[in-house]
Scaffold this motif. Structure first.
Motif, PDB file in Angstrom:
ATOM      1  N   LEU A  26       0.727  -1.365  -0.457  1.00 20.84           N
ATOM      2  CA  LEU A  26      -0.184  -0.011  -0.251  1.00 20.84           C
ATOM      3  C   LEU A  26       0.897   1.119  -0.335  1.00 20.84           C
ATOM      4  CD1 LEU A  26      -2.749  -0.724   2.821  1.00 20.84           C
ATOM      5  CD2 LEU A  26      -2.609  -1.073   0.057  1.00 20.84           C
ATOM      6  N   SER A  27       0.627   2.336  -0.920  1.00 22.88           N
ATOM      7  CA  SER A  27       0.904   3.707  -1.179  1.00 22.88           C
ATOM      8  C   SER A  27       0.488   4.219  -0.741  1.00 22.88           C
ATOM      9  CB  SER A  27       2.160   3.612  -3.042  1.00 22.88           C
ATOM     10  OG  SER A  27       2.349   4.556  -2.279  1.00 22.88           O
ATOM     11  N   PHE A  28       0.380   5.170   0.356  1.00 24.39           N
ATOM     12  CA  PHE A  28      -0.626   6.376   0.334  1.00 24.39           C
ATOM     13  C   PHE A  28      -0.042   7.452   1.180  1.00 24.39           C
ATOM     14  CE2 PHE A  28      -0.434   2.876   3.965  1.00 24.39           C
ATOM     15  CZ  PHE A  28      -0.295   3.951   4.827  1.00 24.39           C
ATOM     16  N   ARG A  29      -0.906   8.617   1.714  1.00 18.95           N
ATOM     17  CA  ARG A  29      -0.658   9.701   2.205  1.00 18.95           C
ATOM     18  C   ARG A  29      -1.169   9.286   4.038  1.00 18.95           C
ATOM     19  NH1 ARG A  29       2.787  14.069   3.475  1.00 18.95           N
ATOM     20  NH2 ARG A  29       2.010  16.161   3.448  1.00 18.95           N
ATOM     21  N   GLY A  30       0.204   9.366   4.193  1.00 23.16           N
ATOM     22  CA  GLY A  30      -0.795   8.500   6.042  1.00 23.16           C
ATOM     23  C   GLY A  30      -1.497   9.681   6.603  1.00 23.16           C
ATOM     24  N   GLU A  31      -1.149  11.024   6.040  1.00 22.01           N
ATOM     25  CA  GLU A  31      -2.147  12.482   7.073  1.00 22.01           C
ATOM     26  C   GLU A  31      -3.423  11.732   6.139  1.00 22.01           C
ATOM     27  OE1 GLU A  31      -0.063  16.118   6.627  1.00 22.01           O
ATOM     28  OE2 GLU A  31       1.952  14.961   6.937  1.00 22.01           O
ATOM     29  N   ASP A  32      -3.460  12.326   5.076  1.00 19.91           N
ATOM     30  CA  ASP A  32      -4.773  11.871   4.563  1.00 19.91           C
ATOM     31  C   ASP A  32      -5.764  10.613   4.536  1.00 19.91           C
ATOM     32  OD1 ASP A  32      -3.618  14.386   3.032  1.00 19.91           O
ATOM     33  OD2 ASP A  32      -4.362  13.344   1.468  1.00 19.91           O
ATOM     34  N   THR A  33      -5.131   9.506   4.631  1.00 23.31           N
ATOM     35  CA  THR A  33      -5.668   8.412   4.625  1.00 23.31           C
ATOM     36  C   THR A  33      -5.155   7.697   4.945  1.00 23.31           C
ATOM     37  OG1 THR A  33      -4.949   6.833   2.790  1.00 23.31           O
ATOM     38  CG2 THR A  33      -6.456   8.561   1.937  1.00 23.31           C
ATOM     39  N   ARG A  34      -4.573   7.316   6.095  1.00 20.54           N
ATOM     40  CA  ARG A  34      -4.295   6.107   7.586  1.00 20.54           C
ATOM     41  C   ARG A  34      -5.069   5.386   8.067  1.00 20.54           C
ATOM     42  NH1 ARG A  34       0.274   4.693   8.191  1.00 20.54           N
ATOM     43  NH2 ARG A  34       1.575   6.646   7.773  1.00 20.54           N
ATOM     44  N   SER A  35      -5.500   7.085   8.722  1.00 20.69           N
ATOM     45  CA  SER A  35      -6.736   6.540   9.876  1.00 20.69           C
ATOM     46  C   SER A  35      -8.239   6.396   9.495  1.00 20.69           C
ATOM     47  CB  SER A  35      -6.709   7.246  10.789  1.00 20.69           C
ATOM     48  OG  SER A  35      -7.576   8.802  10.374  1.00 20.69           O
ATOM     49  N   THR A  36      -8.267   6.308   8.184  1.00 24.97           N
ATOM     50  CA  THR A  36      -9.502   6.289   7.338  1.00 24.97           C
ATOM     51  C   THR A  36      -9.298   5.025   6.534  1.00 24.97           C
ATOM     52  OG1 THR A  36      -9.540   7.628   5.468  1.00 24.97           O
ATOM     53  CG2 THR A  36     -10.751   8.350   7.495  1.00 24.97           C
ATOM     54  N   PHE A  37      -9.509   5.463   4.751  1.00 20.97           N
ATOM     55  CA  PHE A  37      -9.542   4.696   3.669  1.00 20.97           C
ATOM     56  C   PHE A  37      -8.297   3.568   4.189  1.00 20.97           C
ATOM     57  CE2 PHE A  37      -8.852   3.391  -0.842  1.00 20.97           C
ATOM     58  CZ  PHE A  37     -10.406   3.030  -0.520  1.00 20.97           C
ATOM     59  N   THR A  38      -7.380   3.356   4.126  1.00 19.13           N
ATOM     60  CA  THR A  38      -6.494   3.601   3.958  1.00 19.13           C
ATOM     61  C   THR A  38      -6.276   1.861   5.279  1.00 19.13           C
ATOM     62  OG1 THR A  38      -4.937   4.022   2.899  1.00 19.13           O
ATOM     63  CG2 THR A  38      -3.858   2.775   4.426  1.00 19.13           C
ATOM     64  N   TYR A  87      -1.241  13.564  -2.006  1.00 16.10           N
ATOM     65  CA  TYR A  87       0.369  12.632  -1.558  1.00 16.10           C
ATOM     66  C   TYR A  87       1.428  13.233  -2.441  1.00 16.10           C
ATOM     67  CZ  TYR A  87       1.675   8.531  -3.678  1.00 16.10           C
ATOM     68  OH  TYR A  87       2.899   7.357  -4.344  1.00 16.10           O
ATOM     69  N   ALA A  88       0.980  14.026  -3.159  1.00  9.90           N
ATOM     70  CA  ALA A  88       1.616  14.736  -3.754  1.00  9.90           C
ATOM     71  C   ALA A  88       3.065  15.595  -3.186  1.00  9.90           C
ATOM     72  CB  ALA A  88       1.738  15.439  -5.143  1.00  9.90           C
ATOM     73  N   ASN A  89       2.152  16.087  -1.876  1.00 11.15           N
ATOM     74  CA  ASN A  89       3.135  16.873  -1.422  1.00 11.15           C
ATOM     75  C   ASN A  89       3.787  16.672  -0.551  1.00 11.15           C
ATOM     76  OD1 ASN A  89       1.825  19.171  -1.591  1.00 11.15           O
ATOM     77  ND2 ASN A  89       0.128  18.469  -0.287  1.00 11.15           N
ATOM     78  N   SER A  90       4.212  14.958  -0.964  1.00 11.01           N
ATOM     79  CA  SER A  90       5.165  13.992   0.266  1.00 11.01           C
ATOM     80  C   SER A  90       6.293  13.592  -0.297  1.00 11.01           C
ATOM     81  CB  SER A  90       4.381  13.167   1.034  1.00 11.01           C
ATOM     82  OG  SER A  90       5.168  12.059   1.330  1.00 11.01           O
ATOM     83  N   SER A  91       7.422  14.191  -0.396  1.00  8.68           N
ATOM     84  CA  SER A  91       8.539  13.781  -1.223  1.00  8.68           C
ATOM     85  C   SER A  91       9.262  11.945  -1.105  1.00  8.68           C
ATOM     86  CB  SER A  91       9.872  14.021  -0.613  1.00  8.68           C
ATOM     87  OG  SER A  91      10.263  14.117   0.671  1.00  8.68           O
ATOM     88  N   TRP A  92       8.330  11.411   0.151  1.00  9.15           N
ATOM     89  CA  TRP A  92       7.831  10.672   0.332  1.00  9.15           C
ATOM     90  C   TRP A  92       7.636  10.114   0.280  1.00  9.15           C
ATOM     91  CZ3 TRP A  92      11.404   7.709   4.345  1.00  9.15           C
ATOM     92  CH2 TRP A  92      10.601   6.249   4.491  1.00  9.15           C
ATOM     93  N   CYS A  93       6.153  10.442  -0.473  1.00  5.95           N
ATOM     94  CA  CYS A  93       5.579   9.013  -1.343  1.00  5.95           C
ATOM     95  C   CYS A  93       5.618   9.458  -3.457  1.00  5.95           C
ATOM     96  CB  CYS A  93       3.746   9.785  -1.246  1.00  5.95           C
ATOM     97  SG  CYS A  93       2.861   9.955  -0.067  1.00  5.95           S
ATOM     98  N   LEU A  94       7.011   9.932  -3.601  1.00  6.26           N
ATOM     99  CA  LEU A  94       6.428  10.282  -4.234  1.00  6.26           C
ATOM    100  C   LEU A  94       8.468   9.216  -4.769  1.00  6.26           C
ATOM    101  CD1 LEU A  94       6.269  13.707  -5.724  1.00  6.26           C
ATOM    102  CD2 LEU A  94       4.541  12.325  -5.755  1.00  6.26           C
ATOM    103  N   ASN A  95       8.984   9.362  -4.079  1.00  2.93           N
ATOM    104  CA  ASN A  95      10.231   8.418  -4.212  1.00  2.93           C
ATOM    105  C   ASN A  95       9.420   6.809  -4.295  1.00  2.93           C
ATOM    106  OD1 ASN A  95      12.575  10.290  -3.894  1.00  2.93           O
ATOM    107  ND2 ASN A  95      12.192  10.514  -1.349  1.00  2.93           N
TER     108      ASN A  95
END
Length: 172
Positions: A26-38, A87-95
């Motif tokens: 799973l690749s996701f932006r934690g702040e956006d979806t960790r405690s909900t959809f993901t 998602y694109a705000n995170s260099s971690w996600c983009l890497n």
């Protein structure tokens, strides 16, 4: 979702190659979806016996992707990428995404399933809207090396968002 999820993944993983440690990454932006959809998706996958990698709080955030994470990407069969508003705000996600698309280019047994969560697929593909704003921020004061990295991120986003996926906005 569980029954259709089980159908999709059981057929994909029943013939899986032993080189894969994980059925799903799973690749996701934690702040956006960790405690909900993901979190709900992860629980559904795991409860159906699908070996799923989800980063934990102990992985160092930002900068260079940790070796453990690189190995998990290389050893995963299916990549579910949850493209969310930030998602694109995170260099971690983009890497992470860049590494996923590199793996896909060399291993035709791996699959990417993009999910567009409260973001239009064309915004991801064309890097407009919040994605355009994120790239403008990444490009501020970027040296040549960072500019080259940003170009790789753009290509990875375009490649992944061009794949058939699930547009969460259509089903609300």
């Amino acid at each position: 979702m569980a029954s259709s999820t089980t159908q999709i993944f059981s057929s994909s993983t029943s013939t899986s190659n032993p080189q894969f440690t994980y059925d799903v990454f799973l690749s996701f932006r934690g702040e956006d979806t960790r405690s909900t959809f993901t979190d709900h998706l992860y629980s559904a996958l795991v409860s159906n016996g699908i070996h799923t990698f989800r980063d934990d709080e102990e992985l160092e955030k930002g900068g260079v992707i940790a070796g453990e994470l690189l190995n998990a990407i290389e050893e995963s069969r299916i990549f579910i990428i949850i493209f969310s508003k930030d998602y694109a705000n995170s260099s971690w996600c983009l890497n992470e995404l860049e590494k996923i698309t590199e793996c896909m280019a060399t291993n035709d047994q791996q699959i990417i399933l993009p999910i567009f969560y409260h973001v239009d697929p064309s915004e991801v593909r064309k890097q407009t809207g919040t994605y355009g704003e994120a790239f403008a921020d990444h490009e501020k004061d970027a040296d040549q090396e960072k500019k080259e990295k940003i170009q790789k991120w753009r290509i990875a986003l375009t490649e992944a968002s061009n794949l058939a996926g699930y547009d969460r906005q259509k089903y609300q």
